[in-house]
Scaffold this active site. Structure first.
Site, PDB file in Angstrom:
ATOM      1  N   THR A   1     -11.189  -3.400  -3.129  1.00 22.73           N
ATOM      2  CA  THR A   1     -10.860  -3.277  -1.700  1.00 22.73           C
ATOM      3  C   THR A   1     -11.387  -1.939  -1.203  1.00 22.73           C
ATOM      4  OG1 THR A   1      -8.902  -4.643  -1.873  1.00 22.73           O
ATOM      5  CG2 THR A   1      -8.863  -2.978  -0.139  1.00 22.73           C
TER       6      THR A   1
ATOM      7  N   ARG B   1      -2.744 -17.160   0.965  1.00 19.01           N
ATOM      8  CA  ARG B   1      -2.160 -15.843   0.640  1.00 19.01           C
ATOM      9  C   ARG B   1      -2.878 -14.705   1.407  1.00 19.01           C
ATOM     10  NH1 ARG B   1      -3.953 -10.675  -1.371  1.00 19.01           N
ATOM     11  NH2 ARG B   1      -2.224  -9.729  -2.497  1.00 19.01           N
ATOM     12  N   VAL B   2      -2.097 -13.818   1.979  1.00 16.42           N
ATOM     13  CA  VAL B   2      -2.635 -12.620   2.626  1.00 16.42           C
ATOM     14  C   VAL B   2      -1.929 -11.415   2.023  1.00 16.42           C
ATOM     15  CG1 VAL B   2      -2.920 -11.382   4.811  1.00 16.42           C
ATOM     16  CG2 VAL B   2      -3.080 -13.878   4.784  1.00 16.42           C
TER      17      VAL B   2
ATOM     18  N   ASP C   1      -1.709  -6.914   1.722  1.00 17.97           N
ATOM     19  CA  ASP C   1      -1.312  -5.836   2.635  1.00 17.97           C
ATOM     20  C   ASP C   1      -2.444  -5.341   3.525  1.00 17.97           C
ATOM     21  OD1 ASP C   1      -2.539  -4.920   0.192  1.00 17.97           O
ATOM     22  OD2 ASP C   1      -2.114  -2.879   0.881  1.00 17.97           O
TER      23      ASP C   1
ATOM     24  N   THR D   1      -4.623   0.480  -1.301  1.00 12.71           N
ATOM     25  CA  THR D   1      -5.216  -0.553  -2.155  1.00 12.71           C
ATOM     26  C   THR D   1      -4.314  -0.784  -3.355  1.00 12.71           C
ATOM     27  OG1 THR D   1      -7.116  -1.203  -3.490  1.00 12.71           O
ATOM     28  CG2 THR D   1      -6.690   1.158  -3.338  1.00 12.71           C
TER      29      THR D   1
ATOM     30  N   THR E   1      -1.853  -4.105  -5.553  1.00 12.22           N
ATOM     31  CA  THR E   1      -1.284  -5.451  -5.446  1.00 12.22           C
ATOM     32  C   THR E   1      -0.487  -5.533  -4.146  1.00 12.22           C
ATOM     33  OG1 THR E   1      -1.226  -5.549  -7.839  1.00 12.22           O
ATOM     34  CG2 THR E   1       0.067  -7.199  -6.665  1.00 12.22           C
TER      35      THR E   1
HETATM   36  N1  ASP Z   1      -4.482  -4.862  -1.530  1.00  9.91           N
HETATM   37  C1  ASP Z   1      -5.372  -5.978  -1.689  1.00  9.91           C
HETATM   38  C2  ASP Z   1      -4.603  -7.253  -1.541  1.00  9.91           C
HETATM   39  O1  ASP Z   1      -3.520  -7.355  -2.050  1.00  9.91           O
HETATM   40  C3  ASP Z   1      -6.077  -5.996  -2.999  1.00  9.91           C
HETATM   41  C4  ASP Z   1      -6.572  -4.664  -3.520  1.00  9.91           C
HETATM   42  O2  ASP Z   1      -6.399  -3.638  -2.874  1.00  9.91           O
HETATM   43  O3  ASP Z   1      -7.149  -4.636  -4.639  1.00  9.91           O
HETATM   44  O4  ASP Z   1      -5.108  -8.183  -0.941  1.00  9.91           O
END
Ligand code: ASP
Length: 376
Positions: free
Chosen positions: A240, A268-269, A271, A291, A293
């Site tokens: 990300t 799914r969305v 953050d 960035t 989970t």
């Molecule tokens: N934060 C992003 C999500 O959950 C993924 C990531 O930052 O690696 O969609």
């Protein structure tokens, strides 16, 4: 510690209040104390004479020296430098923090190394569903999109939502439709395809015992020899991208763009497009891009939480970022990191993963790039 410039909520109108000034003095004292006691997990940097500044991330995760191949590492460092330069050029010639954020993110979106735009991870149905958001610290205006499939630069679509629609957040086919209406560059969904991300999807679906969708229409034929895994096998998620910037008018902005998580299902969305979770900016406090989970970041409203600690508790930016990542996120077993910037020139990054691709630069300063957690 900080260089003294009035932070302005509405550019040119509202001078910093006495309350804010005394808060700032208190914060300086807190910073000095923290420096003496070594209270923060990652050392705050002082940037006395900075006028503009920019901080970028390219995702956090299990990024370790032992498993990183030197060529790949060099490629990431070059890409981060290119994006930082693009943003810095905008700021150097007096452009806005919003323009700098958009310019730097566009470069990262076009770069197949990162999980945003071209090179985004695939959803379980074999599509690239892209999420992005942007926020202007001067006006508190914001724009966000989720699950878009045809816009070359999702960050620009988020900006168009902010500037050309009465809304903040558009999703799915409606957001795709608005993109055409707003005159943004459209591409065939296969534009986002990369073999590496496709193979990660196939692997992940096999692991989860889920059906493997047909190879996307328009994708190049499968390679005869499998592509070399550019990243270690356990690092399928990161990439990300996010940028925060401070311009010469003391305005800050933040933006984030992502393909989300590999093999995501059911619309799914994460953050990244959620204002307050993955992205936040207010000239009253700070600008943050996150960035990691996404589910944990949404639950903690991470980006806004960092800014709230700065605004209401008088923490330094680094202290606030460390508090949210190393205490609050750790406590719920979330993983990831943030980058942040404040109107007075403070910059911070904090992450609880082995690595986070990152870079920062201030006016007249040296470009700093980091990947692993043992780098400054
Ligand atoms: N934060 C992003 C999500 O959950 C993924 C990531 O930052 O690696 O969609």
């Amino acid at each position: 510690m900080r260089f003294a410039r009035p932070a302005r909520y509405h550019e040119g109108k509202q001078e910093v209040s006495r309350v804010q000034q005394s808060k700032r003095i208190l914060t300086c004292a807190a910073l000095a104390l923290a420096a003496m006691t070594g209270a923060t997990a990652q050392t705050p940097q002082s940037h006395h004479s900075a006028r503009w500044a920019i901080v970028l991330h390219g995702g956090a995760g299990v990024i370790e020296r032992a498993t990183m191949n030197p060529k790949t590492e060099a490629a990431y460092r070059t890409s981060l430098a290119q994006a930082a330069r693009a943003g810095a050029q905008v700021l150097e010639r007096g452009g806005s923090s919003l323009d700098a954020v958009e310019a730097a993110i566009q470069i990262l979106e076009d770069d197949p190394l990162f999980n945003a735009g071209r090179g985004a991870v695939f959803a379980a149905d074999g599509r690239n569903e892209l999420d992005a958001s942007i926020m202007d610290g001067a006006t508190l205006k914001a724009g966000a999109v989720a699950g878009v499939t045809r816009t070359r630069h999702p960050i620009s679509l988020a900006r168009a939502v902010m500037e050309k629609s009465p809304h903040v957040f558009l999703v799915g086919s409606g957001a795709d439709e608005f993109s055409v209406h707003a005159g943004l560059e459209q591409v065939d969904p296969s534009f986002f395809f990369t073999e590496r991300r496709w193979q990660s999807l196939v692997k992940q679906l096999k692991r989860e015992g889920l059906p493997i969708p047909p190879r996307p229409v328009g994708a190049p034929p499968p390679p005869v020899v499998p592509v070399a895994e550019i990243e270690p096998p356990n690092a399928h998620r990161f990439g990300t991208v996010g940028v925060v910037a401070l311009d010469r008018k003391s305005n800050i902005a933040a933006g984030t763009s992502t393909g989300g998580t590999t093999a995501k299902r059911w619309g799914r969305v994460g953050d990244s497009p959620v204002i307050g979770a993955g992205t936040y900016a207010s000239n009253q406090s700070c600008a943050v891009s996150a960035t990691g989970t996404g589910e944990y970041f949404i639950r903690l409203t991470v980006a806004r939480e960092v800014c709230a600690l700065v605004q209401y508790k008088g923490l330094s930016l680094q202290q606030a970022a460390d508090q949210v990542i190393h205490k609050e996120l750790d406590a719920i077993h979330g993983d990831g990191g943030v980058i942040a910037i404040a109107p007075d020139g403070q910059m911070a990054w904090s992450f609880n993963t082995p690595g986070m691709y990152r870079a920062r630069q201030t006016e007249g300063g040296k470009l700093e790039i980091g990947i692993y957690n043992d780098e400054p």
